[in-house]
Each structure stands twice: as C-alpha cells, then as structure tokens.
Design a protein around this motif. Sequence first.
Motif, PDB file in Angstrom:
ATOM      1  N   MET A  88       0.770  -1.131  -0.084  1.00 12.27           N
ATOM      2  CA  MET A  88       0.011   0.098  -0.072  1.00 12.27           C
ATOM      3  C   MET A  88       0.929   1.230   0.082  1.00 12.27           C
ATOM      4  N   ARG A  89       0.330   2.218  -0.697  1.00 15.31           N
ATOM      5  CA  ARG A  89       0.904   3.574  -0.571  1.00 15.31           C
ATOM      6  C   ARG A  89       0.399   4.456   0.378  1.00 15.31           C
ATOM      7  N   ALA A  90       1.097   4.914   1.400  1.00 18.06           N
ATOM      8  CA  ALA A  90       0.599   5.834   2.342  1.00 18.06           C
ATOM      9  C   ALA A  90       0.871   7.058   2.023  1.00 18.06           C
ATOM     10  N   TYR A  91       0.061   8.199   2.309  1.00 20.49           N
ATOM     11  CA  TYR A  91       0.083   9.467   1.963  1.00 20.49           C
ATOM     12  C   TYR A  91       0.039  10.484   3.348  1.00 20.49           C
ATOM     13  N   ARG A  92       0.862  11.416   3.301  1.00 19.55           N
ATOM     14  CA  ARG A  92       0.632  12.549   4.550  1.00 19.55           C
ATOM     15  C   ARG A  92       0.832  13.535   3.893  1.00 19.55           C
ATOM     16  N   LEU A  93       0.136  14.914   4.471  1.00 18.60           N
ATOM     17  CA  LEU A  93       0.447  16.185   4.146  1.00 18.60           C
ATOM     18  C   LEU A  93       0.795  16.731   5.378  1.00 18.60           C
ATOM     19  N   LEU A  94       2.170  17.106   5.383  1.00 18.75           N
ATOM     20  CA  LEU A  94       2.892  17.788   6.404  1.00 18.75           C
ATOM     21  C   LEU A  94       2.568  19.321   6.381  1.00 18.75           C
ATOM     22  N   THR A  95       2.115  19.930   7.424  1.00 23.56           N
ATOM     23  CA  THR A  95       2.183  21.410   7.551  1.00 23.56           C
ATOM     24  C   THR A  95       2.699  21.962   8.594  1.00 23.56           C
ATOM     25  N   GLY A  96       3.077  23.153   8.693  1.00 22.05           N
ATOM     26  CA  GLY A  96       3.645  23.987   9.706  1.00 22.05           C
ATOM     27  C   GLY A  96       3.936  25.106   9.488  1.00 22.05           C
ATOM     28  N   PRO A  97       4.328  26.127  10.491  1.00 20.88           N
ATOM     29  CA  PRO A  97       4.666  27.460  10.335  1.00 20.88           C
ATOM     30  C   PRO A  97       5.958  27.676   9.565  1.00 20.88           C
ATOM     31  N   ASP A  98       6.267  28.829   8.750  1.00 17.82           N
ATOM     32  CA  ASP A  98       7.316  28.938   8.069  1.00 17.82           C
ATOM     33  C   ASP A  98       8.593  29.142   8.885  1.00 17.82           C
ATOM     34  N   ASP A  99       9.012  28.208   9.623  1.00 18.00           N
ATOM     35  CA  ASP A  99      10.327  28.262  10.420  1.00 18.00           C
ATOM     36  C   ASP A  99      10.953  26.972  10.462  1.00 18.00           C
ATOM     37  N   SER A 100      12.067  26.743  11.182  1.00 13.49           N
ATOM     38  CA  SER A 100      12.919  25.611  11.151  1.00 13.49           C
ATOM     39  C   SER A 100      11.962  24.353  11.779  1.00 13.49           C
ATOM     40  N   LYS A 153       4.878   6.636   1.217  1.00 10.72           N
ATOM     41  CA  LYS A 153       5.860   5.767   1.797  1.00 10.72           C
ATOM     42  C   LYS A 153       5.082   4.273   1.310  1.00 10.72           C
ATOM     43  N   GLU A 154       5.926   3.595   0.776  1.00  9.34           N
ATOM     44  CA  GLU A 154       5.270   2.023   0.641  1.00  9.34           C
ATOM     45  C   GLU A 154       5.459   1.262   1.696  1.00  9.34           C
ATOM     46  N   VAL A 155       4.167   0.799   2.192  1.00  8.06           N
ATOM     47  CA  VAL A 155       4.195   0.077   3.437  1.00  8.06           C
ATOM     48  C   VAL A 155       3.698  -1.269   3.279  1.00  8.06           C
ATOM     49  N   GLU A 156       3.794  -2.202   4.067  1.00  9.36           N
ATOM     50  CA  GLU A 156       3.257  -3.656   3.751  1.00  9.36           C
ATOM     51  C   GLU A 156       1.528  -3.397   4.631  1.00  9.36           C
ATOM     52  N   GLY A 157       0.923  -4.291   3.917  1.00  9.71           N
ATOM     53  CA  GLY A 157      -0.780  -4.407   4.482  1.00  9.71           C
ATOM     54  C   GLY A 157      -1.675  -3.508   3.769  1.00  9.71           C
ATOM     55  N   ASP A 158      -2.618  -3.682   3.959  1.00  9.05           N
ATOM     56  CA  ASP A 158      -3.928  -3.110   3.365  1.00  9.05           C
ATOM     57  C   ASP A 158      -4.325  -1.637   4.302  1.00  9.05           C
ATOM     58  N   TYR A 159      -5.050  -0.781   3.598  1.00  9.08           N
ATOM     59  CA  TYR A 159      -5.322   0.225   4.187  1.00  9.08           C
ATOM     60  C   TYR A 159      -6.283   0.201   5.247  1.00  9.08           C
ATOM     61  N   ASP A 160      -6.459   0.738   6.278  1.00  7.61           N
ATOM     62  CA  ASP A 160      -7.143   0.860   7.575  1.00  7.61           C
ATOM     63  C   ASP A 160      -7.158   2.065   7.950  1.00  7.61           C
ATOM     64  N   PRO A 161      -8.601   2.758   8.116  1.00  9.17           N
ATOM     65  CA  PRO A 161      -8.738   4.182   8.461  1.00  9.17           C
ATOM     66  C   PRO A 161      -8.228   4.357  10.088  1.00  9.17           C
ATOM     67  N   ALA A 162      -8.048   3.486  10.740  1.00  7.90           N
ATOM     68  CA  ALA A 162      -7.367   3.649  12.185  1.00  7.90           C
ATOM     69  C   ALA A 162      -5.949   3.601  12.104  1.00  7.90           C
ATOM     70  N   LEU A 163      -5.179   3.558  10.832  1.00  3.85           N
ATOM     71  CA  LEU A 163      -4.053   3.611  10.951  1.00  3.85           C
ATOM     72  C   LEU A 163      -3.365   4.838  11.248  1.00  3.85           C
TER      73      LEU A 163
END
Length: 67
Positions: A1-13, A52-62
């Motif tokens: 499965m291919r996992a997806y995340r959207l990282l967000t944050g302030p414009d700083d380090s 990221k490629e990860v093992e297993g199937d999608y689960d909304p609780a992941l």
Amino acid sequence: MRAYRLLTGPDDSSFCHKVTEALARGWELHGSPAYAHDPATGTMRCAQAVVKEVEGDYDPALKLGDL
C-alpha cells in the motif's frame, strides 16, 4: 500500500525538521511544497506532501505518523 501524508507547519525551522524527520523515516517527497499566508494569525504556513510504500492494507485507524 502507498501511504500519504500532508505535513504542515509555520514557516520556520520546525517545519523543516518535520519534513527532515519524515525523510529519515523513509517517506519520500510528493510534488512541490506549498506556501501560503494565514490571515487568521498573520503568518506564513508551509505544506509538503510525502508518500511511503508500506506492507498491509489500508485501515482508517492507521496512524500514519507511526509508519
């Protein structure tokens, strides 16, 4: 499965560290970063998608941050 995340944050380090940590954990950048003004706080915000490629199937609780 291919996992997806959207990282967000302030414009700083802290945002750069968040993305760097994801890359160190095997996530890969997906597309270009975004940069926008947040009128509610008067600050600039950043966003970067990662995948990221990860093992297993999608689960909304992941918990994607734990991958």
